[in-house]
Design a protein around this motif. Sequence first.
Motif, PDB file in Angstrom:
ATOM      1  N   ALA A 159       0.826  -1.209   0.000  1.00 33.87           N
ATOM      2  CA  ALA A 159       0.000   0.000   0.000  1.00 33.87           C
ATOM      3  C   ALA A 159       0.861   1.260   0.000  1.00 33.87           C
ATOM      4  N   HIS A 160       0.301   2.316  -0.560  1.00 32.98           N
ATOM      5  CA  HIS A 160       0.971   3.615  -0.637  1.00 32.98           C
ATOM      6  C   HIS A 160       1.055   4.274   0.736  1.00 32.98           C
ATOM      7  N   GLY A 161       0.065   3.995   1.599  1.00 43.03           N
ATOM      8  CA  GLY A 161       0.049   4.607   2.923  1.00 43.03           C
ATOM      9  C   GLY A 161      -1.139   4.167   3.743  1.00 43.03           C
ATOM     10  N   ILE A 162      -1.402   4.943   4.801  1.00 41.82           N
ATOM     11  CA  ILE A 162      -2.492   4.609   5.716  1.00 41.82           C
ATOM     12  C   ILE A 162      -3.391   5.821   5.930  1.00 41.82           C
ATOM     13  N   SER A 163      -4.563   5.543   6.455  1.00 48.07           N
ATOM     14  CA  SER A 163      -5.489   6.589   6.873  1.00 48.07           C
ATOM     15  C   SER A 163      -5.855   6.327   8.327  1.00 48.07           C
ATOM     16  N   LEU A 164      -5.736   7.359   9.144  1.00 50.35           N
ATOM     17  CA  LEU A 164      -6.075   7.287  10.560  1.00 50.35           C
ATOM     18  C   LEU A 164      -7.202   8.273  10.839  1.00 50.35           C
ATOM     19  N   THR A 165      -7.930   8.053  11.916  1.00 45.98           N
ATOM     20  CA  THR A 165      -9.047   8.928  12.253  1.00 45.98           C
ATOM     21  C   THR A 165      -8.712   9.775  13.464  1.00 45.98           C
ATOM     22  N   ALA A 166      -8.961  11.072  13.333  1.00 45.47           N
ATOM     23  CA  ALA A 166      -8.767  12.003  14.443  1.00 45.47           C
ATOM     24  C   ALA A 166      -9.893  11.795  15.454  1.00 45.47           C
ATOM     25  N   GLY A 167      -9.825  12.498  16.550  1.00 44.12           N
ATOM     26  CA  GLY A 167     -10.867  12.376  17.570  1.00 44.12           C
ATOM     27  C   GLY A 167     -11.256  13.722  18.127  1.00 44.12           C
ATOM     28  N   ASP A 168     -12.169  13.699  19.054  1.00 46.02           N
ATOM     29  CA  ASP A 168     -12.632  14.935  19.684  1.00 46.02           C
ATOM     30  C   ASP A 168     -11.681  15.355  20.795  1.00 46.02           C
ATOM     31  N   GLU A 169     -11.651  16.647  21.055  1.00 40.64           N
ATOM     32  CA  GLU A 169     -10.910  17.143  22.207  1.00 40.64           C
ATOM     33  C   GLU A 169     -11.672  16.783  23.477  1.00 40.64           C
ATOM     34  N   ILE A 170     -10.937  16.550  24.560  1.00 45.10           N
ATOM     35  CA  ILE A 170     -11.565  16.316  25.854  1.00 45.10           C
ATOM     36  C   ILE A 170     -12.214  17.615  26.319  1.00 45.10           C
ATOM     37  N   ARG A 171     -11.496  18.695  26.134  1.00 40.51           N
ATOM     38  CA  ARG A 171     -11.999  20.055  26.305  1.00 40.51           C
ATOM     39  C   ARG A 171     -11.123  20.921  25.403  1.00 40.51           C
ATOM     40  N   PRO A 172     -11.526  22.151  25.085  1.00 38.81           N
ATOM     41  CA  PRO A 172     -10.728  22.968  24.163  1.00 38.81           C
ATOM     42  C   PRO A 172      -9.255  23.032  24.570  1.00 38.81           C
ATOM     43  N   GLY A 173      -8.401  22.642  23.612  1.00 38.39           N
ATOM     44  CA  GLY A 173      -6.967  22.697  23.835  1.00 38.39           C
ATOM     45  C   GLY A 173      -6.390  21.488  24.548  1.00 38.39           C
ATOM     46  N   TYR A 174      -7.226  20.524  24.959  1.00 36.19           N
ATOM     47  CA  TYR A 174      -6.738  19.354  25.685  1.00 36.19           C
ATOM     48  C   TYR A 174      -7.156  18.091  24.950  1.00 36.19           C
ATOM     49  N   LYS A 175      -6.173  17.268  24.583  1.00 38.57           N
ATOM     50  CA  LYS A 175      -6.418  16.111  23.725  1.00 38.57           C
ATOM     51  C   LYS A 175      -5.555  14.943  24.167  1.00 38.57           C
ATOM     52  N   ASP A 176      -6.095  13.743  24.092  1.00 39.64           N
ATOM     53  CA  ASP A 176      -5.346  12.518  24.360  1.00 39.64           C
ATOM     54  C   ASP A 176      -4.937  11.920  23.012  1.00 39.64           C
ATOM     55  N   TYR A 177      -3.630  11.883  22.745  1.00 40.43           N
ATOM     56  CA  TYR A 177      -3.125  11.417  21.461  1.00 40.43           C
ATOM     57  C   TYR A 177      -2.572   9.998  21.505  1.00 40.43           C
ATOM     58  N   ASP A 178      -2.746   9.275  22.584  1.00 42.79           N
ATOM     59  CA  ASP A 178      -2.034   8.013  22.802  1.00 42.79           C
ATOM     60  C   ASP A 178      -1.920   7.134  21.567  1.00 42.79           C
ATOM     61  N   GLU A 179      -3.046   6.622  21.052  1.00 43.24           N
ATOM     62  CA  GLU A 179      -2.992   5.662  19.945  1.00 43.24           C
ATOM     63  C   GLU A 179      -2.488   6.313  18.659  1.00 43.24           C
ATOM     64  N   LEU A 180      -3.011   7.488  18.346  1.00 41.34           N
ATOM     65  CA  LEU A 180      -2.587   8.205  17.148  1.00 41.34           C
ATOM     66  C   LEU A 180      -1.099   8.515  17.218  1.00 41.34           C
ATOM     67  N   ALA A 181      -0.639   9.003  18.357  1.00 39.68           N
ATOM     68  CA  ALA A 181       0.779   9.334  18.534  1.00 39.68           C
ATOM     69  C   ALA A 181       1.653   8.099  18.404  1.00 39.68           C
ATOM     70  N   ASP A 182       1.227   6.977  18.971  1.00 40.38           N
ATOM     71  CA  ASP A 182       2.015   5.744  18.886  1.00 40.38           C
ATOM     72  C   ASP A 182       2.246   5.330  17.438  1.00 40.38           C
TER      73      ASP A 182
END
Length: 196
Positions: free
Chosen positions: A164-187
């Motif tokens: 494959a040429h690449g992958i597609s990942l899905t973003a998520g919602d912020e927990i609150r404005p400016g605060y986000k958990d990136y665990d899986e995406l970041a990994d």
Amino acid sequence: MALKTFVKISGVNNLSDARYCAGMGVDFMGFDLEPESENYTDPEKFKEISDWISGVDFVGEFGYSSIERVIKSLSTYNLAAVQSNYYDLLDDVQGAQTILKVSIEDLANLPFNLNADFLLIQSTTTLSLTQRQNVKERVGRTKVLLDCNVKADTVEGLLESTGAHGISLTAGDEIRPGYKDYDELADILEALETDD
């Protein structure tokens, strides 16, 4: 920052995701432009987010919208590409790259001579050996992106086994404005970082 493969992020709806993903070096950033959708990004919100980032191309994500809606969005949003679930619609898109989104189960029903720049294949489960072979048969005819239960420890093997040429990942919602958990995406993105 550079990644080993092409990466598209889908469903971006906040500046935190947009800035993080752009900083990691993703190629495409997708926004849901279906007004009926819960994750819809209106032109004002799109401008607020897109004005803060650079180095990434924007994708308008549609389900089965009419060509009229897609064309109107091309003139309203600053889009480099259009994604749709309806491949006949892509024949009429002018001035933007095209992405056809299809489930792994429907892949066999698609003609091989697609008029799309990218084929985004989606699955909620890990691809079987047979499914990987079916994906491999599409490679070379169009650029294939995989959205199929991608994990940090399996992403490179998945790309190698399918070509494959690449992958597609899905973003998520912020927990609150400016605060986000990136665990899986970041990994996953960190697993794809190049050693510069």
